[in-house]
Design an enzyme around this catalytic site. Structure first.
Site, PDB file in Angstrom:
ATOM      1  N   ASP A   9      -0.837 -10.273  -7.111  1.00  0.00           N
ATOM      2  CA  ASP A   9      -1.150  -9.893  -5.730  1.00  0.00           C
ATOM      3  C   ASP A   9      -2.450 -10.575  -5.320  1.00  0.00           C
ATOM      4  O   ASP A   9      -3.500 -10.317  -5.921  1.00  0.00           O
ATOM      5  CB  ASP A   9      -1.280  -8.356  -5.710  1.00  0.00           C
ATOM      6  CG  ASP A   9      -1.473  -7.769  -4.319  1.00  0.00           C
ATOM      7  OD1 ASP A   9      -2.223  -8.370  -3.528  1.00  0.00           O
ATOM      8  OD2 ASP A   9      -0.895  -6.706  -4.039  1.00  0.00           O
ATOM      9  N   ASP A  37      -4.638 -12.411   4.185  1.00  0.00           N
ATOM     10  CA  ASP A  37      -5.932 -11.924   4.688  1.00  0.00           C
ATOM     11  C   ASP A  37      -7.106 -12.224   3.762  1.00  0.00           C
ATOM     12  O   ASP A  37      -8.244 -11.874   4.083  1.00  0.00           O
ATOM     13  CB  ASP A  37      -5.867 -10.424   5.028  1.00  0.00           C
ATOM     14  CG  ASP A  37      -5.228  -9.589   3.946  1.00  0.00           C
ATOM     15  OD1 ASP A  37      -5.011 -10.118   2.834  1.00  0.00           O
ATOM     16  OD2 ASP A  37      -4.937  -8.403   4.195  1.00  0.00           O
ATOM     17  N   PHE A  55      -5.970  -9.937  -7.441  1.00  0.00           N
ATOM     18  CA  PHE A  55      -7.226 -10.516  -6.940  1.00  0.00           C
ATOM     19  C   PHE A  55      -7.468  -9.944  -5.542  1.00  0.00           C
ATOM     20  O   PHE A  55      -6.589 -10.023  -4.688  1.00  0.00           O
ATOM     21  CB  PHE A  55      -7.101 -12.044  -6.823  1.00  0.00           C
ATOM     22  CG  PHE A  55      -7.172 -12.776  -8.128  1.00  0.00           C
ATOM     23  CD1 PHE A  55      -6.148 -12.687  -9.058  1.00  0.00           C
ATOM     24  CD2 PHE A  55      -8.265 -13.580  -8.425  1.00  0.00           C
ATOM     25  CE1 PHE A  55      -6.206 -13.369 -10.267  1.00  0.00           C
ATOM     26  CE2 PHE A  55      -8.344 -14.275  -9.633  1.00  0.00           C
ATOM     27  CZ  PHE A  55      -7.311 -14.168 -10.553  1.00  0.00           C
ATOM     28  N   HIS A  73       0.808  -1.234   0.000  1.00  0.00           N
ATOM     29  CA  HIS A  73       0.000   0.000   0.000  1.00  0.00           C
ATOM     30  C   HIS A  73       0.838   1.280   0.000  1.00  0.00           C
ATOM     31  O   HIS A  73       0.315   2.345  -0.312  1.00  0.00           O
ATOM     32  CB  HIS A  73      -0.923   0.052   1.221  1.00  0.00           C
ATOM     33  CG  HIS A  73      -2.006  -0.977   1.206  1.00  0.00           C
ATOM     34  ND1 HIS A  73      -2.878  -1.121   0.155  1.00  0.00           N
ATOM     35  CD2 HIS A  73      -2.355  -1.918   2.130  1.00  0.00           C
ATOM     36  CE1 HIS A  73      -3.724  -2.113   0.425  1.00  0.00           C
ATOM     37  NE2 HIS A  73      -3.427  -2.616   1.612  1.00  0.00           N
ATOM     38  N   ASP A  96      -3.452 -10.657  -1.937  1.00  0.00           N
ATOM     39  CA  ASP A  96      -3.899 -10.074  -0.668  1.00  0.00           C
ATOM     40  C   ASP A  96      -5.372  -9.661  -0.824  1.00  0.00           C
ATOM     41  O   ASP A  96      -5.812  -9.299  -1.913  1.00  0.00           O
ATOM     42  CB  ASP A  96      -3.032  -8.835  -0.391  1.00  0.00           C
ATOM     43  CG  ASP A  96      -3.157  -8.287   1.019  1.00  0.00           C
ATOM     44  OD1 ASP A  96      -2.227  -8.516   1.812  1.00  0.00           O
ATOM     45  OD2 ASP A  96      -4.172  -7.614   1.308  1.00  0.00           O
ATOM     46  N   VAL A 134       5.596  -3.924 -16.382  1.00  0.00           N
ATOM     47  CA  VAL A 134       4.948  -4.632 -15.273  1.00  0.00           C
ATOM     48  C   VAL A 134       3.553  -5.110 -15.674  1.00  0.00           C
ATOM     49  O   VAL A 134       2.672  -4.306 -15.965  1.00  0.00           O
ATOM     50  CB  VAL A 134       4.821  -3.730 -14.015  1.00  0.00           C
ATOM     51  CG1 VAL A 134       4.255  -4.535 -12.849  1.00  0.00           C
ATOM     52  CG2 VAL A 134       6.175  -3.129 -13.649  1.00  0.00           C
ATOM     53  N   HIS A 184      -6.697  -7.036   0.117  1.00  0.00           N
ATOM     54  CA  HIS A 184      -6.768  -5.606  -0.220  1.00  0.00           C
ATOM     55  C   HIS A 184      -6.091  -5.348  -1.570  1.00  0.00           C
ATOM     56  O   HIS A 184      -5.080  -5.970  -1.882  1.00  0.00           O
ATOM     57  CB  HIS A 184      -6.073  -4.773   0.866  1.00  0.00           C
ATOM     58  CG  HIS A 184      -6.650  -4.984   2.233  1.00  0.00           C
ATOM     59  ND1 HIS A 184      -6.179  -5.959   3.093  1.00  0.00           N
ATOM     60  CD2 HIS A 184      -7.671  -4.367   2.876  1.00  0.00           C
ATOM     61  CE1 HIS A 184      -6.884  -5.912   4.215  1.00  0.00           C
ATOM     62  NE2 HIS A 184      -7.801  -4.967   4.111  1.00  0.00           N
ATOM     63  N   PHE A 224       3.128   1.826 -11.073  1.00  0.00           N
ATOM     64  CA  PHE A 224       3.600   1.393 -12.396  1.00  0.00           C
ATOM     65  C   PHE A 224       2.445   1.386 -13.395  1.00  0.00           C
ATOM     66  O   PHE A 224       2.419   0.573 -14.314  1.00  0.00           O
ATOM     67  CB  PHE A 224       4.244  -0.005 -12.281  1.00  0.00           C
ATOM     68  CG  PHE A 224       5.438  -0.030 -11.366  1.00  0.00           C
ATOM     69  CD1 PHE A 224       6.700   0.308 -11.844  1.00  0.00           C
ATOM     70  CD2 PHE A 224       5.286  -0.356 -10.023  1.00  0.00           C
ATOM     71  CE1 PHE A 224       7.797   0.314 -10.990  1.00  0.00           C
ATOM     72  CE2 PHE A 224       6.385  -0.349  -9.155  1.00  0.00           C
ATOM     73  CZ  PHE A 224       7.637  -0.018  -9.641  1.00  0.00           C
TER      74      PHE A 224
HETATM   75 ZN   LIG Z   1      -4.348  -6.883   3.076  1.00  0.00          ZN
END
Ligand SMILES: [Zn+2]
Length: 348
Positions: A134, A225, A158, A99, A136, A153, A138, A147
């Protein structure tokens, strides 16, 4: 608890597994993604040892500069080990702090080690195509917007739908800009998405896009998470999905790059599930068969340190929460896929 569980199940003693020391990211490393003024703010707040680094989410603490530089440097050490061919896959469970933005902390993330790793791979190794995936719960906003117009990149993310969860971004129409249009793929999932739905979408999207893009290096942010019963997020997947995610990505790394993959940790707020998720992710990377039950020594440590009953099984199961079943609106996989395919040429 994750490190202790990895140790207790014997993974760290396996012949093909090695624990490498981290290094502290240098100012030059941090400047690859963050700006000077922000880095100086972190340094100052690290000495003060109180207050917040953003609008009230990310607390400063004594030594937060050094701790964050060490977490970021551990990711760079993993990247170097993999790129030099000394190891096949690397993992930094302290990383994945997706983040943080160039000029500010956000969502408990001070230095964005995946973003720094990407910039480092471009600058030091001259890479032109990097996969950042990614999972996570969040949205990995710091990396994606960092980017957003960079064709070097491919970012696939998800996450739980931003209408329900921090940071409120990562919608299907956000596909990148300029030369990178179509290289940012957001898969927002409704709360309570389970293993079946998640894996259906994952199998449809990831191998196809990644094979077409042909990355030279694969990075996986493996935030825990998205697991069922997380304290902050509301997806309902189990270690079954995490194991398959790591397996699919590892096979793609083997097929496309001869095995260049670095896995980062990330979020995760249910300690028992985080420890098991990342331990099983590492076991999958190493082809190591863990025992079915958690070792008793680890359970004792868990109960002493965490103050809760330790889980007995290594694999997790979804607990169906009756009080929530009335609100369950399952994801419409076909609709999400159709929407993405109309926007992203890599998926057609
Ligand atoms: Zn998270």
């Amino acid at each position: 608890m994750t490190y202790e569980l990895m140790k207790a199940v014997g993974l760290l003693d396996a012949e093909n597994v090695k624990v490498a020391p981290p290094r502290e990211a240098t100012l030059k490393d941090l400047l690859l993604f963050h700006n000077d003024e922000y880095i100086r703010l972190v340094k100052r707040m690290s000495e003060v040892g109180s207050g917040f680094l953003d609008m009230g989410d990310t607390p400063a603490f004594k030594g937060c500069y050094d701790a964050s530089a060490l977490a970021a440097g551990a990711s760079l050490a993993a990247v170097d080990l993999v790129m030099s061919g000394k190891v096949t896959y690397g993992m930094n469970i302290a990383g994945g702090l997706h983040h943080a933005h160039p000029d500010r902390a956000s969502g408990f993330c001070i230095f964005n080690d995946p973003a720094i790793s990407i910039a480092y791979l471009k600058k030091n190794y001259g890479l032109e195509r990097i996969l950042y995936l990614d999972v996570d719960a969040h949205h990995g906003d710091g990396v994606m917007y960092g980017f957003y117009s960079d064709p070097a990149v491919l970012d696939i993310d998800f996450h739980e739908d931003g209408h329900h969860l921090f940071p409120g971004t990562g919608f299907t129409h956000e596909v990148g800009e300029g030369k990178a249009v179509g290289l940012k793929i957001n898969v927002p999932l409704p709360p309570f998405t389970n293993d079946e739905i998640y894996l259906d979408l994952f199998r449809e999207i990831v191998p196809r896009a990644v094979r077409k893009y042909r990355p030279q290096m694969l990075l996986l942010q493996c935030g825990a998470d998205s697991h069922a019963n997380d304290l902050l997020a509301h997806l309902q997947i189990t270690t079954r999905t995490y194991r398959e995610v790591v397996d699919v990505v590892r096979n793609l790394a083997d097929e496309l790059t001869g095995g260049r993959l670095v896995v980062f940790g990330g979020g995760g707020y249910n300690i028992a599930n985080v420890a098991r998720t990342w331990t099983l992710a590492a076991c999958t990377l190493a082809d190591y068969q863990p025992p079915k039950l958690t070792p008793v020594t680890w359970r004792k440590l868990f109960e002493a340190l965490v103050g809760e009953k330790a889980p007995e099984k290594i694999e997790t199961e979804r607990e169906v929460r009756a009080e929530l079943s009335g609100e369950l609106v399952p994801a419409n996989q076909a609709e999400i896929l159709k929407d993405l395919k109309s926007r992203v040429p890599l998926l057609s």
